[in-house]
Design a protein around this motif. Sequence first.
Motif, short mmCIF file in Angstrom:
data_model
loop_
_atom_site.label_atom_id
_atom_site.label_comp_id
_atom_site.label_asym_id
_atom_site.label_seq_id
_atom_site.Cartn_x
_atom_site.Cartn_y
_atom_site.Cartn_z
N MET A 66 0.84 -1.20 0.00
CA MET A 66 0.00 0.00 0.00
C MET A 66 0.88 1.25 0.00
O MET A 66 0.89 2.02 0.95
CB MET A 66 -0.90 -0.03 1.23
CG MET A 66 -1.95 -1.14 1.21
SD MET A 66 -3.21 -0.89 -0.05
CE MET A 66 -4.05 0.53 0.58
N ARG A 67 1.61 1.45 -1.09
CA ARG A 67 2.46 2.63 -1.23
C ARG A 67 2.01 3.43 -2.45
O ARG A 67 1.84 2.86 -3.55
CB ARG A 67 3.93 2.24 -1.42
CG ARG A 67 4.55 1.60 -0.19
CD ARG A 67 6.06 1.52 -0.33
NE ARG A 67 6.44 0.77 -1.53
CZ ARG A 67 6.69 -0.53 -1.54
NH1 ARG A 67 6.59 -1.24 -0.43
NH2 ARG A 67 7.03 -1.15 -2.67
N PHE A 68 1.78 4.71 -2.26
CA PHE A 68 1.40 5.61 -3.35
C PHE A 68 2.64 6.35 -3.86
O PHE A 68 3.41 6.89 -3.06
CB PHE A 68 0.35 6.63 -2.87
CG PHE A 68 -0.96 6.00 -2.51
CD1 PHE A 68 -1.91 5.73 -3.48
CD2 PHE A 68 -1.23 5.67 -1.18
CE1 PHE A 68 -3.12 5.15 -3.12
CE2 PHE A 68 -2.43 5.09 -0.84
CZ PHE A 68 -3.38 4.83 -1.81
N GLU A 69 2.82 6.34 -5.18
CA GLU A 69 3.99 7.01 -5.76
C GLU A 69 3.84 8.52 -5.62
O GLU A 69 2.77 9.08 -5.85
CB GLU A 69 4.12 6.65 -7.24
CG GLU A 69 4.43 5.16 -7.45
CD GLU A 69 4.61 4.85 -8.92
OE1 GLU A 69 4.50 5.81 -9.74
OE2 GLU A 69 4.85 3.67 -9.24
N LYS A 70 4.97 9.19 -5.28
CA LYS A 70 4.95 10.65 -5.11
C LYS A 70 4.97 11.33 -6.49
O LYS A 70 5.55 10.83 -7.44
CB LYS A 70 6.17 11.10 -4.31
CG LYS A 70 6.18 10.54 -2.88
CD LYS A 70 7.41 11.01 -2.14
CE LYS A 70 7.44 10.45 -0.73
NZ LYS A 70 8.64 10.88 0.03
N ARG A 71 4.28 12.46 -6.56
CA ARG A 71 4.25 13.22 -7.84
C ARG A 71 5.58 13.98 -8.03
O ARG A 71 6.17 14.46 -7.07
CB ARG A 71 3.11 14.24 -7.82
CG ARG A 71 1.71 13.59 -7.92
CD ARG A 71 0.68 14.69 -8.12
NE ARG A 71 -0.64 14.15 -8.36
CZ ARG A 71 -1.56 13.93 -7.44
NH1 ARG A 71 -1.27 14.20 -6.18
NH2 ARG A 71 -2.74 13.45 -7.76
N ASN A 72 5.99 14.06 -9.28
CA ASN A 72 7.21 14.81 -9.64
C ASN A 72 6.79 16.25 -9.96
O ASN A 72 6.25 16.56 -11.02
CB ASN A 72 7.88 14.18 -10.85
CG ASN A 72 9.26 14.77 -11.12
OD1 ASN A 72 9.59 15.86 -10.68
ND2 ASN A 72 10.08 14.02 -11.86
N ILE A 73 6.99 17.11 -8.99
CA ILE A 73 6.53 18.50 -9.12
C ILE A 73 7.20 19.19 -10.31
O ILE A 73 6.56 19.98 -11.03
CB ILE A 73 6.81 19.26 -7.81
CG1 ILE A 73 6.10 18.57 -6.62
CG2 ILE A 73 6.31 20.71 -7.93
CD1 ILE A 73 4.62 18.48 -6.79
N SER A 74 8.45 18.90 -10.57
CA SER A 74 9.16 19.54 -11.69
C SER A 74 8.51 19.20 -13.02
O SER A 74 8.37 20.06 -13.92
CB SER A 74 10.64 19.11 -11.70
OG SER A 74 11.28 19.49 -10.51
N GLU A 75 8.08 17.95 -13.13
CA GLU A 75 7.44 17.52 -14.37
C GLU A 75 6.12 18.27 -14.60
O GLU A 75 5.82 18.71 -15.72
CB GLU A 75 7.17 16.01 -14.33
CG GLU A 75 6.53 15.49 -15.61
CD GLU A 75 6.28 14.00 -15.54
OE1 GLU A 75 5.57 13.49 -16.41
OE2 GLU A 75 6.78 13.34 -14.60
N TYR A 76 5.35 18.44 -13.48
CA TYR A 76 4.07 19.15 -13.61
C TYR A 76 4.30 20.62 -13.94
O TYR A 76 3.52 21.24 -14.68
CB TYR A 76 3.25 19.00 -12.32
CG TYR A 76 2.59 17.63 -12.19
CD1 TYR A 76 1.42 17.34 -12.89
CD2 TYR A 76 3.15 16.65 -11.39
CE1 TYR A 76 0.85 16.08 -12.78
CE2 TYR A 76 2.58 15.40 -11.28
CZ TYR A 76 1.42 15.11 -11.97
OH TYR A 76 0.84 13.88 -11.88
N ASN A 77 5.40 21.21 -13.41
CA ASN A 77 5.73 22.60 -13.74
C ASN A 77 6.07 22.73 -15.23
O ASN A 77 5.67 23.70 -15.90
CB ASN A 77 6.88 23.10 -12.89
CG ASN A 77 6.45 23.37 -11.44
OD1 ASN A 77 5.29 23.69 -11.20
ND2 ASN A 77 7.39 23.22 -10.50
#
Length: 433
Positions: free
Chosen positions: A29-40
Amino acid sequence: MKKLRGITIAFVLLMAAVLTVLLILAGDMRFEKRNISEYNDRIIRISEEYEAGQSVEELEQRYGCQIIFSKELLNAELAKYYGRKAMILDFMPGGKYLGKVVWDDSAGDYEVYRSRFLRTALILWGLLLLAGILLIIYIYLRMVKPVKELSAYSTEIARGNLDVPLPIRKNGLSDSFTESFDLMREELKAAREREAAAEKAKKELVAELSHDIKTPVATIQATCEVLEMKNRRKLESAVPGQSLEVTEEELKDMTEKVKTISVKTETINQIMGNVFQATMNELEQIRVNPREESSVWIETFFMNLKNYGKIIQDNRIPQCLVLMDKLRMEQVIDNVVGNSHKYAGTDIHVSFDETGDASNTFIRIRISDSGPGVDEDELPLITEKYYRGTAAKDKSGYGVGMYLVKSYMEMQGGGVEYYNDNGFVVELYLKKV
């Protein structure tokens, strides 16, 4: 103890397996963290392409997002995405704020993990339920059921039923205990059989002795009768003035002593007869065969009792058919009248009447004397075998007369009652046909 240790080990292993499954599930039960740089980078490209004239639909399809044009802070649609923890960035092409760009890409992963967790939890719950049911069945079969059987078995033992074997289950938790319990049952049964055999042997010995004693007593009685007859002849044939070997007074004295010996031997004979009958009755060898007989026989029995003083019949017996064994009934009357003569020494009154209802009618024979009666505390005990009251201390007997009276009357389908009423009263009941 071995089985209990095995159950404990199995339970510990089951709990360890459950814990292992839960830990593995928690690790997945691990959720992958979002890559903020990619979203920017995406928001910059979207802004540049929007300025270059790309349509909103093409941008949303290409970058997997949704562009919401709204400058309101409390927008309902945005609030929905905030609640679902979607990635939301400001949409500011050319530095001008137009709305928000939303990436709702974590909802699918959440549902997948939620569904996986629910399925795993249900499987784990089912396994635990099955293991619990199997454990309950095992405990019932190995522990509860044997204890219930042992409880029912002990109840039968308490009731005196020693013929019920206790089933012994192999590999059971209580197998050694139940086996010991069953051995105890067999020992109790064997001890009871030995006791019964010893009691029967004792009664047979008493019966044999009673029977054997009657033979020499009969010889003594016959000898006394011969001596009494010889002395009487000598007295009758004696010539006045003629000298005899013994004087007339000595002959008379000798005759009286012989009579005394004869009377005592008759007493011994009756006592041993009663003991013999009582013992045979316990050995179930005394048979009482009631038949349809005329009630007139009862009066005949009383008329034959001339040695028991004055017997007064107050009335005649109703003429009818009754159920009785003539021999046993004669013994009953002899015992009752003999007791009155022995302990009261007064006239004995006899009366007859009918009693009962339409379905059960009895001829009642009332025998009464004018003696002191029986002590009220001792009255309920006089039909007990070998019981003798305080008034019987100086009298001969073994305390079996009234016991036989009660036994014989009940075996003839009737009964007996006794009480004090200006003397001692015995009422005999014979069933009328």
